[in-house]
Design an enzyme around this catalytic site. Structure first.
Site, mmCIF file in Angstrom:
data_model
loop_
_atom_site.group_PDB
_atom_site.id
_atom_site.type_symbol
_atom_site.label_atom_id
_atom_site.label_comp_id
_atom_site.label_asym_id
_atom_site.label_seq_id
_atom_site.Cartn_x
_atom_site.Cartn_y
_atom_site.Cartn_z
ATOM 1 N N SER A 86 0.858 -1.184 0.000
ATOM 2 C CA SER A 86 0.000 0.000 0.000
ATOM 3 C C SER A 86 0.895 1.235 0.000
ATOM 4 C CB SER A 86 -0.925 -0.018 1.200
ATOM 5 O OG SER A 86 -0.157 -0.090 2.365
ATOM 6 N N LEU A 87 0.267 2.391 0.030
ATOM 7 C CA LEU A 87 1.020 3.641 -0.032
ATOM 8 C C LEU A 87 0.771 4.441 1.237
ATOM 9 C CD1 LEU A 87 0.038 4.726 -3.650
ATOM 10 C CD2 LEU A 87 2.342 4.098 -2.917
ATOM 11 N N LYS A 120 -4.499 9.046 -8.497
ATOM 12 C CA LYS A 120 -4.763 7.859 -7.676
ATOM 13 C C LYS A 120 -6.191 7.416 -7.968
ATOM 14 C CE LYS A 120 -4.115 5.873 -3.113
ATOM 15 N NZ LYS A 120 -5.335 5.089 -3.067
ATOM 16 N N CYS A 413 -47.505 24.828 4.825
ATOM 17 C CA CYS A 413 -46.258 25.408 4.336
ATOM 18 C C CYS A 413 -45.498 26.081 5.478
ATOM 19 C CB CYS A 413 -46.567 26.431 3.238
ATOM 20 S SG CYS A 413 -45.127 27.378 2.724
ATOM 21 N N CYS A 416 -45.691 30.055 4.714
ATOM 22 C CA CYS A 416 -46.928 30.838 4.740
ATOM 23 C C CYS A 416 -48.104 30.116 5.400
ATOM 24 C CB CYS A 416 -47.321 31.241 3.318
ATOM 25 S SG CYS A 416 -47.898 29.853 2.334
HETATM 26 S S1 IVH Z 1 1.298 2.419 -7.027
HETATM 27 C C1 IVH Z 1 3.956 0.064 -4.174
HETATM 28 N N1 IVH Z 1 -0.158 4.055 -8.428
HETATM 29 O O1 IVH Z 1 -3.615 2.737 -4.297
HETATM 30 C C2 IVH Z 1 2.987 1.020 -4.754
HETATM 31 N N2 IVH Z 1 -1.200 2.752 -6.755
HETATM 32 O O2 IVH Z 1 -2.709 2.748 -1.434
HETATM 33 C C3 IVH Z 1 1.958 0.335 -5.531
HETATM 34 N N3 IVH Z 1 -3.618 3.115 -6.617
HETATM 35 O O3 IVH Z 1 -3.449 -0.663 -3.785
HETATM 36 C C4 IVH Z 1 0.838 1.191 -5.891
HETATM 37 N N4 IVH Z 1 -3.769 4.579 -8.242
HETATM 38 O O4 IVH Z 1 -4.425 0.008 -6.002
HETATM 39 C C5 IVH Z 1 -0.127 3.152 -7.441
HETATM 40 N N5 IVH Z 1 -1.338 5.528 -9.784
HETATM 41 C C6 IVH Z 1 -1.311 4.614 -8.797
HETATM 42 C C7 IVH Z 1 -2.478 4.240 -8.112
HETATM 43 C C8 IVH Z 1 -2.377 3.302 -7.087
HETATM 44 C C9 IVH Z 1 -4.434 3.886 -7.332
HETATM 45 C C10 IVH Z 1 -4.027 2.227 -5.517
HETATM 46 C C11 IVH Z 1 -3.408 0.863 -5.632
HETATM 47 C C12 IVH Z 1 -2.913 0.526 -4.273
HETATM 48 C C13 IVH Z 1 -3.351 1.660 -3.429
HETATM 49 C C14 IVH Z 1 -2.235 2.018 -2.490
#
Ligand code: IVH
Length: 694
Positions: A86-87, A120, A413, A416
């Site tokens: 995840s990010l 994103k 109403c 009124c």
């Molecule tokens: S990169 C190691 N790029 O966001 C990084 N993720 O919170 C891999 N997501 O599960 C992810 N747009 O499904 C990346 N342009 C983008 C994205 C993206 C959406 C989603 C992705 C991931 C989640 C991470």
């Protein structure tokens, strides 16, 4: 007879598949079709026919085989050989500056770092495996280590290539991307589901997730899913580029769709500029995004940075303010619009959504409240996208408190106090206050004075608004009292004595009008110029129309059937059916409205009266009836209406002047009296005959 030799067929099949895959790619991935749809369909049919002739030559990557599999009981598990991470999330600009500082520290550089900025996408993450260029597996992210095998479903997504284009792809490639639904696709699909009476989805993300995780791929195939790729996992037996920016170009060349709104930027400042720009474009984008992602562009630098726990140190998600939040609905108030339409407005526990604190949201109308089953006290989903009015999307029934209360349409109403009516089959409830309702006053006054109505020269929109704000005008009758306020009018900015004189002269001149103009000016709902003219023609004068309206109103209140209402005078007017008749009836049965009409007449508004076509020959003209006993076919009130409609009159007691006594079952003393005086007595059958109702 097989049309071709086997070898010819094999060649032709391969060629057709390639051509179709190419067109598919242009259509779904590049958004740039080369041939018309019909031409594509023709090629597709040709392929289908040839495959039917040589079924053993069908291959899994044939465009005809997207929806091949049958429904299964559950999804198999897939292990992600390279975990799907995840990010980290950031919300403030300072978070991004902080992130950039960490990156530069780890890379030990003072130079601005090159980042690749991407939208994103708000969907769900998938990993697709291509072996020797063929799609062999697709899996959801799951917990990042293990996901679900959704190959059969992903194959149905038209922007997913079943085979890669070009040659230089790795022998084994795991590409990662986002499955999502466009805003348009989502709206259309939801509309379709609603039409079928099936539960709709709250937002495109849920719709995409729900559609992808269908055990029956045929359902998935019917849903408008799309895909965009943004990263990779395992890649073997081939060369990948050195940078994220180059990877994206490479993916596109292999036929893998990528988001168009990506760009290389420099340093935190470049990231933030991109964020601002995309934020401004957010509403216009074809799909929903919940933020942007910045990735260190160079892969060698990414490797130096590495990972912490489950997120890369080389990337971060910069989120936009959420467009949906949960909050509690405290109360519902009804707002009255310019046409009298009542809009239920939810008063909410304040919540930060779409970048602002929201404490009110629209509930649209009573139908919507019923459809969404909203109660006071409910925990509700609030959505605010862009500058649009925040709305209550749905409730969380599992969080409904015991003391939750139903939302009731007010009887009067809130502005009124006039009656609120909601026609059967109409979603919108309306205030009947018309001329006296402050909420509707300005619009009603503008209409009243307008050229096709009372035609008061000089009393235009702007002046009406000002005079209402100055409390010089409340109702149309006040227009004819403006002469009492001449000094105040002259004092008004922008109105000299001369123009005031001109205005007052125009007001005075408008008093001499016509009945059609007057009726139109009243602004009765659904009574336009034509209907106003028809009503004037038929009734000849206002009193007759008013009486017909009141009779109609009473008949409705008494619950008369529609076919009997149809026989009433009001519905004899051309084009006036039950809907318009009931609006006319509502209008005249509202004392506020008749009071203002009386005032207008007293102030000198007048027109030429005519006989009206309704006064033409009538079978029972002038005949006097007395009713006694009960009838089988109708109530006494209904009988009375029938008699009046035909020009007759009904009185309470029998005299020499009585023409007919109608005697039903168990007649009273009136029957004896009739016999005494020799007045004609009709039984029910004879009465119906007279009415020509038998
Ligand atoms: S990169 C190691 N790029 O966001 C990084 N993720 O919170 C891999 N997501 O599960 C992810 N747009 O499904 C990346 N342009 C983008 C994205 C993206 C959406 C989603 C992705 C991931 C989640 C991470």
């Amino acid at each position: 007879m097989p049309s071709k030799s086997r070898r010819d067929a094999e060649k032709k099949l391969q060629q057709l598949r390639q051509t179709l895959a190419g067109h598919n790619h242009r259509y779904y991935v590049l958004d740039d079709p080369q041939i018309p749809d019909a031409e594509y369909d023709r090629l597709f049919q040709e392929l289908e026919q040839l495959e039917a002739e040589f079924p053993d030559l069908i291959t899994a990557d044939s465009p005809t085989q997207r929806v091949g599999a049958n429904a299964r009981r559950e999804f198999a598990e897939v292990n992600h050989e390279v975990p799907m991470l995840s990010l980290g999330n950031a919300f403030a600009a300072s978070d991004i500056e902080e992130f950039d500082r960490r990156v530069r520290n780890a890379l030990d550089t003072e130079q601005p770092v090159e980042y690749f900025a991407e939208p994103k996408l708000d969907g769900l993450a998938v990993s697709l495996r291509y072996a020797n260029g063929r799609l062999v597996q697709a899996a959801t992210r799951g917990d990042g280590a293990t996901g679900e095998d959704v190959t059969a479903n992903v194959r149905t997504i038209k922007s997913v290539p079943l085979t890669l284009q070009g040659k230089n792809y790795p022998a084994l490639l795991d590409v990662r991307g986002e499955v999502f639904m466009s805003k348009q696709g989502f709206n259309r699909m939801n509309a379709g589901l609603a039409e079928q009476g099936v539960k709709t989805f709250v937002n495109p993300r849920n719709a995409a997730a729900g559609s992808l995780r269908q055990l029956d791929p045929h359902i998935t195939a019917s849903r408008p899913l799309e895909i965009c790729f943004h990263s990779f996992g395992r890649a073997e037996g081939g060369q990948l580029p050195d940078r994220q920016s180059e990877l994206m170009t490479q993916l596109r060349d292999w036929g893998l769709r990528v988001a168009p709104e990506t760009r290389r930027v420099k340093g935190a400042a470049g990231c933030l500029k991109y964020y601002q720009e995309l934020g401004r474009k957010r509403e216009q984008l074809k799909y929903e995004i919940d933020g942007v992602v910045y990735k260190v562009d160079r892969f060698d630098q990414q490797r130096v940075l590495g990972f912490v726990s489950r997120a890369p140190r080389w990337a971060i998600a910069h989120k936009f303010p959420a467009q949906e939040e949960l909050t509690v609905l405290r109360a519902v108030e009804f707002q009255v619009g310019r046409t009298g339409a009542l809009t239920p407005v939810a008063r909410l526990e304040p919540v930060f959504v779409g970048g602002v604190t929201v404490s009110n949201a629209t509930l649209h109308n009573m139908d919507e409240i019923e459809r969404k089953d909203v109660h006071i006290g409910d925990t509700v989903y609030i959505r605010r996208a862009g500058d649009v009015i925040p709305e209550v999307v749905r409730v969380l029934p599992e969080r409904r408190p015991k003391n939750a209360a139903r939302i009731e349409l007010p009887a009067a109403c809130p502005v009124c106090g006039s009656h609120i009516v909601r026609e059967p089959g109409e979603a919108v409830a309306r205030c009947t206050g018309g001329l006296i309702c402050a909420a509707q006053r300005k619009e009603a006054l503008k209409h009243f004075a307008s050229r096709r109505a009372m035609d008061i020269d000089g009393l235009g929109s702007v002046l009406v608004e000002q005079l209402v704000d100055d409390a010089l005008l409340h109702t149309p009758a006040d227009i004819y009292r403006l002469s009492d306020h001449k000094a105040a009018l002259i004092r008004r900015e922008g109105l000299g004595e001369k123009s005031v004189d001109k205005l007052l002269a125009a007001v005075a001149a408008s008093k001499a009008t016509t009945l059609p103009r007057f009726l139109f000016a009243l602004g009765i709902r659904d009574v336009g110029e034509t209907t106003a003219a028809d009503l004037a023609d038929y009734f000849g004068d206002l009193d007759a129309l008013k009486q017909a309206a009141l009779d109609y109103h009473k008949a409705m209140a008494d619950g008369l059937a529609e076919k009997d209402l149809k026989a009433l005078p009001l519905q004899q007017v051309g084009n006036v059916g039950h809907v318009i008749a009931s609006k006319i009836a509502d209008f005249f049965s509202e004392p506020h409205n008749t009071r203002i009409i009386d005032e207008l007449l007293a102030l000198g508004v007048q027109w030429q009266k005519t006989a009206g076509t309704a006064a033409g020959p009538k079978p029972l003209n002038g005949k006097i009836f007395v009713l006694t006993g009960s009838l089988n076919r109708m109530t006494r009130d209904e009988a009375k209406v029938h008699i009046q409609q035909r020009g007759g009159k009904v009185t309470g007691s029998v005299s020499k002047r009585t023409d007919y006594v109608v005697a039903g079952v168990d007649p009273g003393s009136k029957f004896d009296k009739a016999q005494q005086l020799g007045v004609a007595v009709l039984d029910e059958a004879a009465f119906l005959l007279l009415l020509e109702l038998d």
